[in-house]
Scaffold this motif. Structure first.
Motif, short mmCIF file in Angstrom:
data_model
loop_
_atom_site.label_atom_id
_atom_site.label_comp_id
_atom_site.label_asym_id
_atom_site.label_seq_id
_atom_site.Cartn_x
_atom_site.Cartn_y
_atom_site.Cartn_z
N LEU A 217 0.82 -1.22 0.00
CA LEU A 217 0.00 0.00 0.00
C LEU A 217 0.85 1.26 0.00
O LEU A 217 0.50 2.25 -0.66
N GLU A 218 1.96 1.26 0.74
CA GLU A 218 2.83 2.44 0.84
C GLU A 218 4.29 2.00 0.64
O GLU A 218 5.06 1.90 1.59
N PRO A 219 4.68 1.73 -0.59
CA PRO A 219 6.04 1.21 -0.82
C PRO A 219 7.15 2.20 -0.52
O PRO A 219 8.30 1.80 -0.32
N ASP A 220 6.84 3.50 -0.48
CA ASP A 220 7.89 4.50 -0.34
C ASP A 220 8.48 4.59 1.06
O ASP A 220 9.52 5.24 1.25
N VAL A 221 7.85 3.99 2.05
CA VAL A 221 8.36 4.10 3.42
C VAL A 221 9.19 2.89 3.84
O VAL A 221 9.64 2.82 4.98
N PHE A 222 9.37 1.95 2.93
CA PHE A 222 10.08 0.72 3.26
C PHE A 222 11.42 0.67 2.58
O PHE A 222 11.55 1.00 1.40
N GLY A 223 12.43 0.22 3.34
CA GLY A 223 13.69 -0.20 2.77
C GLY A 223 13.62 -1.70 2.52
O GLY A 223 12.54 -2.25 2.31
N PRO A 224 14.74 -2.39 2.56
CA PRO A 224 14.72 -3.85 2.40
C PRO A 224 13.84 -4.51 3.45
O PRO A 224 13.77 -4.07 4.60
N ILE A 225 13.17 -5.58 3.04
CA ILE A 225 12.22 -6.28 3.91
C ILE A 225 12.72 -7.71 4.11
O ILE A 225 13.05 -8.40 3.15
N LEU A 226 12.76 -8.13 5.37
CA LEU A 226 13.11 -9.51 5.71
C LEU A 226 11.90 -10.15 6.38
O LEU A 226 11.45 -9.69 7.43
N ILE A 227 11.34 -11.18 5.75
CA ILE A 227 10.22 -11.90 6.36
C ILE A 227 10.71 -13.30 6.73
O ILE A 227 11.17 -14.06 5.88
N ALA A 228 10.63 -13.61 8.01
CA ALA A 228 11.17 -14.86 8.55
C ALA A 228 10.03 -15.76 9.00
O ALA A 228 9.25 -15.40 9.89
N GLY A 229 9.94 -16.92 8.38
CA GLY A 229 8.90 -17.88 8.75
C GLY A 229 7.51 -17.35 8.55
O GLY A 229 6.59 -17.69 9.31
N ALA A 230 7.29 -16.52 7.51
CA ALA A 230 6.01 -15.87 7.29
C ALA A 230 5.23 -16.57 6.19
O ALA A 230 5.72 -16.67 5.06
N PRO A 231 4.02 -17.07 6.47
CA PRO A 231 3.22 -17.71 5.41
C PRO A 231 2.53 -16.66 4.55
O PRO A 231 1.87 -15.75 5.05
N LEU A 232 2.67 -16.78 3.24
CA LEU A 232 2.04 -15.87 2.30
C LEU A 232 1.20 -16.60 1.26
O LEU A 232 0.33 -16.00 0.63
N SER A 233 1.46 -17.88 1.07
CA SER A 233 0.68 -18.69 0.14
C SER A 233 0.14 -19.89 0.92
O SER A 233 0.86 -20.86 1.17
N TYR A 234 -1.13 -19.84 1.29
CA TYR A 234 -1.65 -20.74 2.32
C TYR A 234 -2.14 -22.07 1.76
O TYR A 234 -2.36 -23.01 2.51
N TRP A 235 -2.34 -22.15 0.45
CA TRP A 235 -2.76 -23.42 -0.14
C TRP A 235 -1.57 -24.29 -0.53
O TRP A 235 -1.76 -25.46 -0.86
N ALA A 236 -0.39 -23.74 -0.53
CA ALA A 236 0.79 -24.47 -0.98
C ALA A 236 1.24 -25.46 0.09
O ALA A 236 0.98 -25.28 1.28
N GLY A 237 1.94 -26.49 -0.35
CA GLY A 237 2.46 -27.46 0.60
C GLY A 237 2.81 -28.76 -0.09
O GLY A 237 2.32 -29.07 -1.18
N GLU A 238 3.65 -29.53 0.57
CA GLU A 238 4.08 -30.83 0.05
C GLU A 238 3.21 -31.91 0.66
O GLU A 238 2.92 -31.89 1.87
N HIS A 239 2.79 -32.86 -0.16
CA HIS A 239 2.00 -33.97 0.36
C HIS A 239 2.82 -34.75 1.38
O HIS A 239 4.00 -35.04 1.17
N GLY A 240 2.19 -35.10 2.47
CA GLY A 240 2.88 -35.79 3.55
C GLY A 240 3.45 -34.85 4.59
O GLY A 240 3.96 -35.30 5.60
N LYS A 241 3.40 -33.54 4.33
CA LYS A 241 3.88 -32.54 5.27
C LYS A 241 2.88 -31.40 5.36
O LYS A 241 1.87 -31.40 4.67
N ALA A 242 3.18 -30.43 6.22
CA ALA A 242 2.34 -29.22 6.37
C ALA A 242 0.89 -29.59 6.67
O ALA A 242 -0.03 -29.21 5.93
N PRO A 243 0.61 -30.33 7.76
CA PRO A 243 -0.77 -30.73 8.04
C PRO A 243 -1.69 -29.58 8.42
O PRO A 243 -2.91 -29.72 8.34
N MET A 244 -1.12 -28.44 8.82
CA MET A 244 -1.98 -27.34 9.26
C MET A 244 -2.83 -26.79 8.13
O MET A 244 -3.89 -26.21 8.38
N ARG A 245 -2.41 -26.95 6.88
CA ARG A 245 -3.18 -26.37 5.79
C ARG A 245 -4.50 -27.10 5.57
O ARG A 245 -5.38 -26.61 4.86
N TYR A 246 -4.65 -28.29 6.17
CA TYR A 246 -5.90 -29.03 6.04
C TYR A 246 -6.90 -28.70 7.16
O TYR A 246 -8.03 -29.17 7.12
#
Length: 847
Positions: A217-246
């Motif tokens: 929304l306001e890109p001009d106030v941000f410098g480099p961004i570090l996102i650690a362990g942040a979910p952004l695509s909630y449908w993605a996942g490997e079969h046999g892992k990531a049980p929380m998405r179900y």
């Protein structure tokens, strides 16, 4: 009431004399004479002594363990009674309170005060850490000295922390929180007028997607961004892992979230979120973590209590907030597909983020696995060219083993990954657009190790989408299943709001909601083992006596070994039960939501992408890319020596398969020598524009270098080449491939030199005229050549590439030799050499 304190016991029960002796001895300093000989006589194999030693050690550990649990309960009650609880390991001062903003929130901006002896350089970019609000309290980003904040302070950055209070403001929404964070960053920028570099922002877990929304929304106030362990695509996942998405699908959608909020009278208890996290790993929750404390009770108590202070600091979220999060993110997955729109009509499109984004995830993370941390890249972009066209720099790093909390809590991760990210953030800020993966290796194992500034080397390797898919593992058929869940969730939520919600809202009161929160099983676990429980009164006295007379057994004790084996067996059994539960849940989810009849019933059978179309395929976006390419094409032959030098620098350094901090040293040297007064933002724009031009049409971009250098004298050209040589030597020798590219650049720079032209044998009686002729003609010839070159470039790029080949190595050698021959001949033959050179230029280059 203590039986051992009865004075008659010593005379009535002689055995108590031995008990008293045990209580008074200090670490076996007193022993019964001949006891070892007697024990050997009656216990020749030592089983009895081992059993007694183990029994005594286990009893002592039990007392000490219960006492630590009592301290944990007291710590929890004390922490929850604070108005602004946090677990920061640094002193802070409040700069802004979100409750005073036009749209009040329970967030606040804190300035982090460094420890004594730590010097802060105000010329460095500010460093802002935003902590996750996912059921726990704030402070995990600065939990200890080896943390994200600790690393930044040690590097001399002014540091700030965005935290929150335990209870939300009435009517608070996710959009209000995003606007608060934007206001906080504007205030940080105002506090540092001495630097033009925007703040580096770190978002952990839930805070990661929150700051990405703000940056969109306001890109001009941000410098480099570090996102650690942040979910952004909630449908993605490997079969046999990531049980929380179900979880959302198995619960029937987000109606259960609305039910929990209504039971809390409009407030959602964060303890439910913590409980979900704990159920992911029952072996660790119910046994392994507690047994590790019990097994190492003499050394682990302090670390355990420090962590539990944060883990048990449950906070409360607003019902409207958590419903927005579940509907739009966890179930709807609308953030990574640019489907979110604010209340005032602004679309939240992550492609609007102009700052470099560093994604830090781990293969050992079962809460935010790499597919959910990186899948948004694939959701938004079709390929790496699409990323470059949007002028976005995305860097990702995958840790091999650490868990979710270890990403932003582990001391080893902070000393390695976070230290390198912080130290290289200025380099990442000027890194050309594209997709990169980082690898971190010990500095002593690399080449030119003496040139490295730290213990590790951070290397950036360009990646394509085929390589990214190895981490994301995208499956289109899964998209249809999760889209079905989203539709069913909307139906169930509507039914709940129509039939059940009015009744619950009518009967629930604030007092009843408060009582339900207090009776939550996790909260009760802390309260029951505290000083408020009368049964815990003797624990501190017993624990003190044990600490003074501790008798630990060695690890090779037979019964201690059996205990360890039993613990491992119990952990394996719990893990097997977890795996069975997760596999059964996954199979049930796939079977239920993979039915074509159900998908057709909710209007999705045939094409899931009706619900989840990649925004990059929009016609207006394609037109934007084409327009941007035309603008860059017009700038290929426009500019000055600054553009030529930077273009050459990027071309030479871009020849390597990977880049690291040594190239950053070269860029810094280039900025210091080329234009010392240039701001980092302008330097960044210059680097990116020349990168785009090389990416668009490398051959024409290189052939245009003489045009950019037109009008330069021999001394100027020598100075530019000397500058490049000095920059390349700033951190070691060039690779063989980069050296070959530099040789090409030198030949192209030589073409910009003014050619000498003198009349045949000037008369001796007219030295003045001859001198004038020799000084005026060289100035005219380069201009004519430059004009002709520019005219040729504007009409067609193919003739230019044909006349001035840059990829033909034989042509490069011939050009170099002809240049040397031309300078050694007399000035009486100026016309022959250009003709020969022109003829040679028309030779088609070898591919």
């Amino acid at each position: 009431m203590n039986f051992l304190a009865n004075p008659l016991a010593k005379t009535m029960f002689p055995a108590n004399a031995f008990i008293s002796a045990w209580l008074k001895q200090q670490n076996d300093s007193t022993a019964i004479p001949g006891s070892e000989a007697i024990a050997s006589l009656f216990d020749p194999f030592g089983f009895g002594r081992a059993a007694f030693g183990y029994w005594r050690d286990s009893m002592e550990r039990s007392v000490l363990y219960l006492d630590v649990m009592r301290e944990r309960g007291n710590q929890y009650l004390e922490h929850m009674e604070q108005t602004k609880p946090n677990v920061l390991g640094f002193d802070t001062e409040v700069l802004m309170d979100g409750r005073t903003l036009p749209r009040p929130t329970n967030y606040e901006l804190l300035r982090v005060l460094p420890h004594e002896g730590t010097e802060i350089d105000l010329q460095k970019r500010p460093f802002v850490v935003v902590d996750p609000r996912a059921g726990h309290g704030p402070g995990i980003g600065g939990f200890k000295p080896d943390s994200e904040l600790g690393v930044a302070l040690k590097a001399g950055h002014p540091c700030y922390f965005i935290g929150f209070l335990p209870f939300p403001e009435p009517g608070q929404t996710v959009e209000d929180v995003v606007e608060s964070e934007i206001a906080f960053l504007r205030h940080v920028i105002e506090l540092h007028p001495e630097t033009t570099e925007k703040p580096m922002v770190v978002g952990n877990c839930q805070a990661g997607w929150q700051i990405m929304m703000a940056a969109a929304l306001e890109p001009d106030v941000f410098g480099p961004i570090l996102i650690a362990g942040a979910p952004l695509s909630y449908w993605a996942g490997e079969h046999g892992k990531a049980p929380m998405r179900y979880t959302g699908g198995m619960a029937g959608g987000s109606w259960i979230t609305a039910l929990t909020s209504d039971i809390g009278d409009g407030l959602f208890d964060g303890a439910w979120l913590v409980q979900n996290f704990e159920r992911l790993n029952p072996a660790n929750t119910y046994w392994k973590k507690q047994y590790h404390l019990y097994d190492n009770i003499d050394t682990e108590a302090g670390r355990y209590l420090d962590f539990e202070r944060w883990w048990g600091g449950h906070v409360v979220l607003g019902g409207e907030e958590i419903q927005y999060i579940v509907d739009n993110l966890f179930v709807g997955n609308r953030l990574s597909t640019a489907q979110l729109v604010t209340h005032d009509g602004r679309r939240i499109d992550l492609r609007n983020v102009r700052s470099p984004v560093v994604v830090f995830c781990s293969r050992g993370d079962d809460i935010t696995p790499p597919p959910q941390a990186l899948g948004w890249i694939r959701d938004l972009y079709a390929n790496t060219d699409d990323i470059i066209a949007n002028e976005q720099t995305i860097v990702y790093c995958q840790h091999d083993t650490t868990g979710h909390l270890g990403i932003f809590v582990s001391g080893s991760v902070s000393r390695k990954e976070h230290t390198e990210f912080t130290a290289n953030m200025d380099y990442i800020d000027v890194l050309p657009p594209g997709l990169y993966e980082t690898s971190i290796s010990p500095a002593e194992k690399g080449e030119d190790a003496e040139l490295f500034e730290r213990d590790y080397l951070l290397e950036f390797m360009p990646r394509n989408f085929e390589e990214l898919d190895q981490a994301v593992m995208h499956k289109p058929e899964d998209d249809r299943r999760f889209a079905t869940v989203a539709r069913i969730s909307e139906i169930n939520l509507g039914m709940y709001r129509l039939f059940l919600q009015p009744w619950l809202k009518a009967i629930m009161t604030p007092e009843a909601a408060r009582l339900i929160r207090r009776m939550h099983p996790i909260r009760l676990g802390y309260k029951l083992l505290s000083d408020r429980n009368p049964l815990s009164v003797p624990l501190p006295v017993m624990a003190e006596a044990v600490r003074k007379n501790r008798h630990p057994v060695s690890k090779d004790n037979l019964f201690k070994t059996l205990e360890t084996m039993g613990s491992d067996q119990l952990v394996a059994s719990l893990n097997a039960m977890r795996d069975l539960r997760d596999s059964s849940t996954e199979k049930m989810f796939m079977d239920i939501y993979g039915q074509p009849l159900l998908q057709a019933a909710v209007g999705l059978y045939g094409d899931a992408h009706v619900h989840r179309r990649r925004p990059g395929a929009e016609p207006e976006h394609r037109r934007f890319i084409e327009q941007r390419q035309e603008e860059l094409r017009e700038k290929i032959a426009k500019g000055s020596a600054h553009e030529a030098v930077m273009r050459s620098l990027i071309y030479v350094l871009g020849g390597a398969p990977a880049t690291d901090e040594r190239n950053f040293k070269r860029l810094r040297a280039s900025r210091a020598e080329l234009e010392p007064g240039i701001e980092l933002s302008d330097f960044k724009n210059l680097v990116r524009e020349q990168f785009f031009i090389l990416k668009l049409d490398r051959e024409q971009a290189l052939n245009s270098l003489p045009t950019l250098l037109a009008g330069s004298s021999n001394d100027d050209v020598d100075g530019y080449i000397s500058h490049l040589e000095h920059v390349f030597a700033a951190s070691g020798d060039l690779s063989e491939h980069a050296a070959e590219r530099f040789a090409q650049i030198k030949v192209l720079f030589d073409k910009a030199r003014p050619r000498k032209s003198v009349a045949n044998k000037p008369a001796a009686s007219k030295p003045t005229a001859s001198k004038a002729a020799s000084t005026t003609k060289p100035a005219a010839k380069p201009k004519a050549a430059t004009a002709k070159l520019a005219e040729t470039q504007t009409t067609s790029s193919a003739p230019v590439a044909k006349e001035q080949p840059v990829v033909n190595e034989e042509s490069v050698v011939k050009e170099s030799s002809s240049k040397s021959a031309a300078t050694s001949e007399s000035a009486s033959e100026p016309a022959a050499k250009p003709t020969s050179t022109t003829r040679r230029k028309k030779t088609p280059p070898k591919r």
